[in-house]
Design an enzyme around this catalytic site. Sequence first.
Site: not given
Ligand code: NAD
Length: 258
Positions: A74, A89, A154, A158
């Site tokens: 929810d 994101n 993952y 994605k």
């Molecule tokens: P990060 O870990 O720095 O930030 C992710 C945020 O999402 C955190 O603040 C976390 O608390 C929040 N989060 C995670 N699970 C959650 C949940 N169940 N409910 C609410 N909030 C939640 O990660 P990032 O690297 O900034 O990643 C952000 C997005 O970018 C992700 O979808 C990731 O797959 C994608 N991404 C990251 C990279 C990379 O190299 N860092 C590369 C490609 C894609």
Amino acid sequence: MNNVTPITSGSGGVLSGRVALVTGAGSGIGRACAIGLAEAGAEVHAVDRDSGTAHAVAALIGGKAHVTDLAAPDATARLPTEVDILVNNAGFQHVAPITDFPAARFEAMQRVMVTAPFLLMQHCLPHMYDRGWGRIVNVSSVHGLRASAAKAGYVAAKHALEGLSKVAAIEGAPHGVTSNCVNPGYVRTPLVERQLDDLAEAGRARDDALANVLLQRTPLKRLVEPEEVAAAVLWLCRPEARSMTGSSLTIDGGWTAN
Ligand code: NAD
């Protein structure tokens, strides 16, 4: 980042009058998106399961924090519906071969990275359709377009997000709503920094670990900065990008070209 000057949102930028919701706004790419959208004038709802970081970014940008775990069934129901820009994101990684991959972890990844974006679209699209304008930006990954070993949860999530984004693009087109993915390679976030720390502890110099382990397949031997991803997200919300929909924009230093 306590030395960042607080930003007042809604101050006459290109997104003035628009309301944005960013999931995972407390850290990394989501945080950079929330700041960028606020700087462009949008009012920002910062959603994260981490209370401290969600409130910190909301305070920084004059936005509103929503502390919620998007894996909960929810979770999205309590979030605002009057949203013009939805940035899906939030996400996380788990590395294990399929034979060892915990099924519960696999399911949680689909809930956060596929079901929550779907529910948020259901939640926010009626308002976007009413206004005849909306932007959905899904933070996918190079792993939305390619696979790697040990990343079943993952890669599956994605790839599903890519399909969902395209359906939203087709359905949204008559209503002035675009939907796109951005597809980063390795971004400088705490997650990636930790991997470099681990490699350094195992005896590899950080520069060597970055160029020859993490970025082994990446022609540009540098990490993408979160602000570079946020700039692409912002551009997709600008008038110049009005014909861009159903697309996947790679920001990966050439990883997918290689
Ligand atoms: P990060 O870990 O720095 O930030 C992710 C945020 O999402 C955190 O603040 C976390 O608390 C929040 N989060 C995670 N699970 C959650 C949940 N169940 N409910 C609410 N909030 C939640 O990660 P990032 O690297 O900034 O990643 C952000 C997005 O970018 C992700 O979808 C990731 O797959 C994608 N991404 C990251 C990279 C990379 O190299 N860092 C590369 C490609 C894609």
